[in-house]
Design a protein around this motif. Structure first.
Motif, short mmCIF file in Angstrom:
data_model
loop_
_atom_site.label_atom_id
_atom_site.label_comp_id
_atom_site.label_asym_id
_atom_site.label_seq_id
_atom_site.Cartn_x
_atom_site.Cartn_y
_atom_site.Cartn_z
N TYR A 1 36.19 76.95 62.64
CA TYR A 1 37.10 76.07 62.05
C TYR A 1 36.72 75.29 61.83
N PHE A 2 35.08 74.90 62.37
CA PHE A 2 34.48 73.30 62.53
C PHE A 2 33.86 73.76 61.31
N ARG A 3 33.65 74.70 60.18
CA ARG A 3 33.41 74.13 59.09
C ARG A 3 34.36 74.71 57.90
N LEU A 4 35.83 74.69 57.86
CA LEU A 4 36.83 73.90 57.40
C LEU A 4 37.66 73.09 57.68
N LEU A 5 36.70 72.25 59.12
CA LEU A 5 37.13 70.70 59.21
C LEU A 5 36.37 69.88 57.94
N SER A 6 35.03 70.56 57.70
CA SER A 6 34.29 69.93 57.22
C SER A 6 34.63 69.60 55.52
N TYR A 7 35.66 70.71 55.03
CA TYR A 7 35.61 70.23 54.15
C TYR A 7 37.57 69.67 53.72
N GLN A 8 37.89 69.67 54.47
CA GLN A 8 39.29 68.93 54.63
C GLN A 8 40.03 67.93 54.37
N GLY A 9 40.96 67.10 53.93
CA GLY A 9 40.71 66.25 53.11
C GLY A 9 42.70 65.86 54.39
N GLY A 10 42.67 64.16 53.87
CA GLY A 10 44.41 64.28 54.72
C GLY A 10 43.85 63.86 55.95
N ARG A 11 45.17 63.68 57.12
CA ARG A 11 45.38 63.55 58.13
C ARG A 11 44.01 64.65 58.94
N THR A 12 44.55 65.50 59.03
CA THR A 12 43.22 66.62 59.50
C THR A 12 41.52 66.34 58.34
N GLY A 13 41.56 65.86 58.52
CA GLY A 13 40.05 65.42 57.60
C GLY A 13 39.47 64.08 58.07
N LEU A 14 40.27 63.40 58.75
CA LEU A 14 39.38 62.55 59.87
C LEU A 14 39.24 63.04 61.39
N TRP A 15 40.09 63.91 61.47
CA TRP A 15 39.57 64.78 62.69
C TRP A 15 38.07 64.96 63.35
N LEU A 16 36.91 65.73 62.40
CA LEU A 16 35.67 65.07 62.27
C LEU A 16 34.77 64.31 62.93
N PRO A 17 35.10 62.88 61.90
CA PRO A 17 34.87 61.62 62.36
C PRO A 17 35.52 61.34 63.54
N ARG A 18 36.16 61.51 64.08
CA ARG A 18 36.79 60.70 65.54
C ARG A 18 35.86 61.76 66.59
N LEU A 19 36.06 63.20 66.24
CA LEU A 19 35.25 64.06 67.28
C LEU A 19 33.73 64.16 67.08
N ARG A 20 33.38 63.39 66.20
CA ARG A 20 31.81 63.04 65.97
C ARG A 20 31.93 61.23 67.45
#
Length: 169
Positions: A116-135
């Protein structure tokens, strides 16, 4: 089990211990969960991803130390300053953190979280903001733990000891 596998397992355990250690002040968990909800991130999923992110960041710093000539052993992991992990969470892109990920997992939960982490690293849109926020959450958690240290310059070895004293290891 090889030294490489042992170090990976330790990094995963450390990643999973970060939030329980931070949550020794219960209000921190409530604030984090509120932020996750505000961002549209399921709390259970978000906390799992924070643990994954922390473990991967720790492991990526160990891999960097190995590339610089240190052996990939528990001793090297113990000596990694928390500031190096904090810096890695801020400076490294998701794909750089993922580059250190092994291909073997202890269980299906670990595999699913890393996938799921790997998938998020390639996401755009609203979900694409998750990793920067989790970071930001990972970085904040590590800064909080570092600030609790009785001496300056705490290391991953200190984090291991804190987790053991708290019954997390």
């Amino acid at each position: 089990m090889s030294d490489r596998d042992v170090v990976w397992r330790q990094c995963v355990r450390l990643g999973r211990s970060v939030l329980p250690l931070v949550d020794q002040e219960p209000w921190r968990a409530a604030k984090r969960r509120e932020r996750l909800g505000d961002w549209g991130i399921d709390v259970k999923r978000g906390e799992s991803l924070i643990a994954t992110f922390a473990g991967l960041a720790i492991h990526s710093v160990v891999v960097d130390a190995t590339a610089a000539g240190l052996p990939r052993t528990g001793g090297t992991l113990n000596g990694i300053p928390l500031t190096a992990v904090i810096e890695a969470t801020a400076a490294k892109q998701s794909h750089e953190i993922l580059a250190a990920m092994p291909t073997e997992y202890a269980d299906e939960e670990e595999r699913a979280s890393h996938d799921y982490f790997r998938l998020l690293s390639y996401q755009g849109g609203r979900t694409g903001l998750w990793l920067p926020r989790l970071r930001t959450e990972v970085r904040h958690s590590l800064i909080t733990l570092s600030g609790r240290a009785r001496r300056s310059g705490p290391t991953c070895g200190d984090l291991i000891r804190w987790a053991q004293r708290s019954g997390l290891e």
